[in-house]
Design a protein around this motif. Structure first.
Motif, PDB file in Angstrom:
ATOM      1  N   THR A   1       0.942  -1.217  -0.124  1.00 11.74           N
ATOM      2  CA  THR A   1       0.085  -0.097  -0.244  1.00 11.74           C
ATOM      3  C   THR A   1       1.059   1.333   0.173  1.00 11.74           C
ATOM      4  O   THR A   1       1.990   1.139   0.377  1.00 11.74           O
ATOM      5  CB  THR A   1      -0.884  -0.008   1.399  1.00 11.74           C
TER       6      THR A   1
ATOM      7  N   PRO B   1      -0.541  -3.181  -5.079  1.00 12.39           N
ATOM      8  CA  PRO B   1      -1.462  -4.165  -4.185  1.00 12.39           C
ATOM      9  C   PRO B   1      -1.480  -5.385  -4.917  1.00 12.39           C
ATOM     10  O   PRO B   1      -1.156  -5.618  -5.984  1.00 12.39           O
ATOM     11  CB  PRO B   1      -2.736  -3.363  -4.503  1.00 12.39           C
ATOM     12  N   ASN B   2      -2.086  -6.456  -4.116  1.00 11.15           N
ATOM     13  CA  ASN B   2      -2.351  -7.923  -4.587  1.00 11.15           C
ATOM     14  C   ASN B   2      -3.576  -7.693  -5.525  1.00 11.15           C
ATOM     15  O   ASN B   2      -4.314  -6.672  -5.737  1.00 11.15           O
ATOM     16  CB  ASN B   2      -2.775  -8.722  -3.571  1.00 11.15           C
TER      17      ASN B   2
ATOM     18  N   LEU C   1      -7.163  -9.311  -7.077  1.00  8.94           N
ATOM     19  CA  LEU C   1      -8.375 -10.170  -6.933  1.00  8.94           C
ATOM     20  C   LEU C   1      -8.330 -11.305  -8.087  1.00  8.94           C
ATOM     21  O   LEU C   1      -8.211 -11.072  -9.137  1.00  8.94           O
ATOM     22  CB  LEU C   1      -9.729  -9.340  -7.374  1.00  8.94           C
TER      23      LEU C   1
ATOM     24  N   PHE D   1      -1.812  -7.530   2.250  1.00  7.21           N
ATOM     25  CA  PHE D   1      -3.036  -7.251   1.539  1.00  7.21           C
ATOM     26  C   PHE D   1      -3.666  -8.686   1.169  1.00  7.21           C
ATOM     27  O   PHE D   1      -3.514  -9.197   0.240  1.00  7.21           O
ATOM     28  CB  PHE D   1      -2.364  -6.732   0.358  1.00  7.21           C
TER      29      PHE D   1
ATOM     30  N   MET E   1     -10.349 -10.314   0.169  1.00 10.16           N
ATOM     31  CA  MET E   1     -11.024  -9.783  -1.114  1.00 10.16           C
ATOM     32  C   MET E   1     -11.817 -10.778  -1.613  1.00 10.16           C
ATOM     33  O   MET E   1     -12.780 -10.579  -2.420  1.00 10.16           O
ATOM     34  CB  MET E   1      -9.756  -9.502  -2.171  1.00 10.16           C
TER      35      MET E   1
ATOM     36  N   GLY F   1      -3.027  -2.708   4.510  1.00  9.28           N
ATOM     37  CA  GLY F   1      -3.722  -3.221   3.480  1.00  9.28           C
ATOM     38  C   GLY F   1      -5.193  -3.741   3.779  1.00  9.28           C
ATOM     39  O   GLY F   1      -6.129  -3.637   2.662  1.00  9.28           O
TER      40      GLY F   1
ATOM     41  N   GLU G   1      -7.335  -0.636   3.187  1.00  7.68           N
ATOM     42  CA  GLU G   1      -7.597   0.013   2.049  1.00  7.68           C
ATOM     43  C   GLU G   1      -8.364  -0.919   1.087  1.00  7.68           C
ATOM     44  O   GLU G   1      -8.950  -0.543   0.195  1.00  7.68           O
ATOM     45  CB  GLU G   1      -6.140  -0.393   1.416  1.00  7.68           C
ATOM     46  N   ILE G   2      -8.609  -2.282   1.213  1.00  4.44           N
ATOM     47  CA  ILE G   2      -9.567  -3.113   0.822  1.00  4.44           C
ATOM     48  C   ILE G   2     -10.925  -2.952   1.662  1.00  4.44           C
ATOM     49  O   ILE G   2     -12.011  -2.831   0.563  1.00  4.44           O
ATOM     50  CB  ILE G   2      -8.893  -4.722   1.215  1.00  4.44           C
TER      51      ILE G   2
ATOM     52  N   VAL H   1     -14.576  -4.109  -4.455  1.00  5.91           N
ATOM     53  CA  VAL H   1     -13.509  -4.730  -4.633  1.00  5.91           C
ATOM     54  C   VAL H   1     -12.767  -5.160  -5.962  1.00  5.91           C
ATOM     55  O   VAL H   1     -11.715  -5.195  -6.364  1.00  5.91           O
ATOM     56  CB  VAL H   1     -13.474  -6.207  -3.957  1.00  5.91           C
TER      57      VAL H   1
ATOM     58  N   PHE I   1      -9.414  -3.838  -7.631  1.00  5.66           N
ATOM     59  CA  PHE I   1      -8.196  -4.590  -7.454  1.00  5.66           C
ATOM     60  C   PHE I   1      -8.153  -5.725  -8.698  1.00  5.66           C
ATOM     61  O   PHE I   1      -7.457  -6.741  -8.308  1.00  5.66           O
ATOM     62  CB  PHE I   1      -8.073  -5.060  -6.259  1.00  5.66           C
TER      63      PHE I   1
END
Length: 387
Positions: A176, A195-196, A198, A297, A302, A319, A322-323, A366, A369
């Motif tokens: 992040t 970020p990771n 989804l 994250f 997610m 993280g 942020e999600i 979501v 991402f």
């Protein structure tokens, strides 16, 4: 490092992790990104320091190369003090360790030297950098990563490894911007954020009608399942018709089951073991709970939101917040505050309209991402490092 231009057919990308097959979120992320990069025209090779004992189920044919440098976890070097300095057995063990390490470094160098111009090594966890520092990385761009928050790394031994190994990397990625800013304030000058992604969006979201709260994660200290059991002890008396399903495996399971029994929760807690069908588990749940002590994250968070399952979680890392947009598509509780987490679960389990509204918003939110958007960010980074 020498600036090179990647071939038109794509780059050679090495994803270097602790393991290639360990059950856990970082391994799942590594193979997710390997598939994405391979699909985008890159030539991918996933490298692990060692093979894992608790394995993540993987297809027989991944479509890209996979290499483990050791068949099992390599021995940890230990300082030799006192009488041990005179021990022939200790000398033999250290000699074997150094010889094995030399072979692992040579193998890593061999793989790197065979790469085409413009190759990139993405070191997905901190530990493998110990081997890369000794390997021949001439001509490679090196991107270092951590899948933990700054605060979690700062509090453990990996902090020293980051400060020792990552200043020389071409880029050091946090999950992040908040974490990146913390690393910059700590004196790191090559920091970015990524970020990771989804993994997928289920076609049919959860109906949220089953009276089930779901947890997915390793049964290990970081995931805080002991705190989840304590939390459920506060929820269960008020929700006697609800069940907590805990998916996961790990060394802490016997102690956690004993804790559950001592708290009188055996009738309302189901230990589901590890699952290869997280989407199926979420489809049968109305609420998702995450009780981690530390995160990066989290993919499971997610995935729950993508299934339109509203989440209650400890706000244990940038993280997480942020999600989850607290109060909009999920509910966050102060880290480690089991009474507060119980309050969030009681609110979600007791109010179907709140569950539905948050679940539907979670599924929409979501998607920022998505794999497509995150892959674009990676391609932009690769292009930037070529300049």
């Amino acid at each position: 490092m020498t600036s090179t231009t990647a071939p038109r057919t794509g780059r050679d990308l090495f994803l270097v992790a602790n393991t290639v097959d360990e059950l856990g979120g970082v391994t799942a992320w590594t193979h997710q990104m390997a598939r994405l990069f391979q699909g985008a025209g890159h030539r991918v090779h996933v490298i692990g320091v060692h093979e894992a004992e608790l394995k993540l189920p993987l297809p027989a044919d991944l479509g890209y190369e996979v290499t483990s440098l050791y068949p099992a976890h390599p021995p940890t070097p230990r300082p030799v003090r006192g009488l041990n300095r005179l021990s022939p057995a200790a000398h033999r063990r250290e000699a074997r360790r150094l010889a094995d390490r030399g072979r692992a470094v040579a193998r890593l160098s061999e793989l790197f030297r065979a790469a085409r111009p413009g190759a990139v090594a993405v070191v997905t966890q901190v530990w493998p950098m110990e081997w890369l520092r000794e390997a021949d990385t001439a001509g490679l761009r090196i991107i270092g990563m951590s899948h933990e928050s700054y605060a979690y790394t700062r509090a453990c031994h990996r902090y020293r490894s980051v400060k020792r190994n990552y200043p020389s990397a071409d880029r050091w990625l946090a999950l992040t911007q908040e974490d990146a800013d913390d690393w910059i304030a700590d004196g790191m000058h090559n920091v970015g954020a990524m970020p990771n992604a989804l993994a997928h969006l289920p076609e049919i979201p959860s109906a949220r009608t089953a009276k089930v709260v779901c947890s997915v994660g390793r049964l290990a200290d970081q995931k805080g399942i002991d705190m989840l059991v304590d939390t459920w002890a506060e929820v269960a008396p008020h929700r006697p018709d609800w069940t907590l399903r805990i998916y996961g495996a790990g060394s802490d399971e016997p102690d956690l089951r004993r804790q559950c029994t001592e708290l009188g929760l055996d009738r309302s807690v189901q230990w589901m073991g590890r699952t290869d069908d997280v989407a199926g588990a979420l489809a049968e749940s109305a609420v998702f709970v995450q009780s981690s002590r530390g995160e990066g994250f989290p993919l499971a968070l997610m995935e729950a939101m993508a299934s339109a399952v509203p989440c209650a979680a400890f706000d244990c890392a940038p993280g997480v917040r942020e999600i989850v947009r607290d109060g909009e598509d999920g509910l966050l509780a102060p880290p480690g505050d089991t009474a507060a987490l119980a309050d969030r679960l009681l609110r979600l389990t007791g109010n179907p309209r709140l569950r539905d509204a948050m679940g539907e918003r979670a599924r929409v939110n979501v998607q920022r991402f998505s794999e497509e958007r995150v892959l674009e960010r990676w391609e932009e980074l690769f292009a930037l490092l070529e300049r």
